[in-house]
Design a protein around this motif. Structure first.
Motif, mmCIF file in Angstrom:
data_model
loop_
_atom_site.group_PDB
_atom_site.id
_atom_site.type_symbol
_atom_site.label_atom_id
_atom_site.label_comp_id
_atom_site.label_asym_id
_atom_site.label_seq_id
_atom_site.Cartn_x
_atom_site.Cartn_y
_atom_site.Cartn_z
ATOM 1 N N UNK A 277 0.856 -1.182 0.000
ATOM 2 C CA UNK A 277 0.000 0.000 0.000
ATOM 3 C C UNK A 277 0.893 1.232 0.000
ATOM 4 N N UNK A 278 0.713 2.095 -0.993
ATOM 5 C CA UNK A 278 1.519 3.309 -1.113
ATOM 6 C C UNK A 278 1.088 4.340 -0.073
ATOM 7 N N UNK A 279 1.947 5.316 0.218
ATOM 8 C CA UNK A 279 1.566 6.367 1.168
ATOM 9 C C UNK A 279 0.284 7.098 0.785
ATOM 10 N N UNK A 280 -0.018 7.200 -0.519
ATOM 11 C CA UNK A 280 -1.247 7.875 -0.953
ATOM 12 C C UNK A 280 -2.455 6.942 -0.973
ATOM 13 N N UNK A 281 -2.255 5.681 -0.558
ATOM 14 C CA UNK A 281 -3.350 4.725 -0.478
ATOM 15 C C UNK A 281 -3.502 3.820 -1.673
ATOM 16 N N UNK A 282 -2.864 4.141 -2.802
ATOM 17 C CA UNK A 282 -2.951 3.262 -3.969
ATOM 18 C C UNK A 282 -2.278 1.929 -3.672
ATOM 19 N N UNK A 283 -2.740 0.886 -4.329
ATOM 20 C CA UNK A 283 -2.324 -0.474 -4.008
ATOM 21 C C UNK A 283 -1.532 -1.059 -5.178
#
Length: 354
Positions: A277-283
């Motif tokens: 999970x990226x810091x911006x929420x994208x997976x």
């Protein structure tokens, strides 16, 4: 006026920067050889992660080691003597034997944990003393020990580990079709999700007693929800730990490489084996058997391919969609959004810049 125009053009050029990819370690030759990262040899790198020392750490499935890339670009082996086996507990980690380590993580204290997959155990390395120990699993494949000490319990091919917001360690216990959790304060283990069966997972149901078909990789989002890759089912699920329910996010259940640019739930995946999970929420997903990295936009639920074209090869750097991968397993997103990839059977580590 010219100065203002120059600034505007510079901003536009920067904002239109094309995505890129480059190799940061490995020559493509399969071997465990330390040295300068681009001249060093790797042997099937799997899990990758940034360590508390700011080095980039990775484990080698075929090399039976854990290694790191320092800020000066040097690769050093930290754990494992390179021989497949199960030995060395209580002694120096560098002299221990691992057997196909699949993934690594660090706890808040900075100690290293290894999913020592083919030994059916989770091992810990105290990086201050350099000592290695087993903290979960007996070394014998099976299912036993729930509600007792994790070190006395049986696991079966644990592939992935992650620490939750509560500090507990969560384990993708693949061979048992379960997710298990260890209370790091008491050392006790229990099953969180899965009943041991490998059937279809019912969307929206309570996750305690349901089938999980090949739970292979896991990560937590900023809300404290647990994301789970089901490799054999070719699907992605999210576990809401408050309501104790499981929710379908991606994959129809059929194997394939379709649906890019559309609803992730209607896309086909191909043996996914890694998630971050990226810091911006994208997976980000290592969609291993389509030889690609795919991403789910968290706000829209749309899936797309960001690296690879669905075919296995070792392509040139620069253009991510023309840079071939070969069964990638590891995927890790840095704070700046860069994506580190364990390009496993190309024996390289690459970085994708969105």
């Amino acid at each position: 006026m010219r100065a203002v125009l120059f600034v505007v053009i510079t901003i536009l050029l920067f904002s239109c920067k094309e995505p890129s990819i480059k190799t940061i370690a490995g020559t493509g030759v399969s071997n465990t050889k330390d040295g300068s990262a681009l001249e060093a040899e790797l042997s099937n790198p799997f899990g990758v992660i940034r360590g508390p020392d700011n080095a980039l750490w990775f484990c080698e499935y075929d090399g039976h080691t854990v290694r790191k890339i320092d800020s000066d670009g040097q690769i050093t082996t930290i754990v494992g003597n390179g021989q497949a086996g199960y030995s060395g507990d209580g002694g120096p980690a560098i002299k221990a034997s691992l057997y196909r380590p699949h993934e690594i993580r660090f706890d808040k204290k900075g100690d290293l944990y290894i999913a020592d997959m083919s030994n059916h155990v989770i091992r810990k390395v105290d990086l201050k003393s350099g000592q290695i120990t087993t903290i979960a699993g007996t070394g014998e494949a099976g299912f036993s020990g729930d509600h007792g000490q994790a070190v006395n319990a049986q696991l079966k091919q644990p592939h992935s580990i992650q620490f939750g917001p509560n500090g507990y360690m969560y384990i993708a216990d693949v061979g048992n079709n379960r997710v298990r959790v260890v209370d790091m304060n008491t050392g006790q283990i229990r099953t969180l999700a899965g009943n041991g069966e490998a059937g279809p997972t019912p969307d929206g149901s309570k996750y305690k007693d349901i089938p999980l078909n090949g739970p292979r990789s896991l990560d937590f989002d900023k809300n404290g929800d647990l994301w789970l890759v089901l490799k054999i089912a070719n699907q992605i699920y999210r576990l809401d730990l408050e309501s104790e329910t499981i929710h379908h996010i991606a994959g129809t259940g059929e194997k394939g490489f379709t649906g890019n640019g559309g609803d992730a739930r209607l896309a086909t995946l191909s043996g996914p084996k890694g998630i971050c999970i990226a810091p911006n929420g994208n997976v980000y997903i290592a969609d291993t058997e389509s030889h690609s990295i795919r991403m789910i936009y968290i706000k829209t639920g749309v899936i797309d391919v960001v690296v690879g074209n669905g075919e296995r090869f070792d392509g040139q750097d620069r253009d991510p969609l023309k840079c071939g991968l070969a069964r990638p397993h590891g995927v890790y997103v840095e704070q700046d959004g860069s994506v580190i990839i364990g390009d496993s059977e190309n024996h390289k580590i690459r970085v994708y810049q969105p």
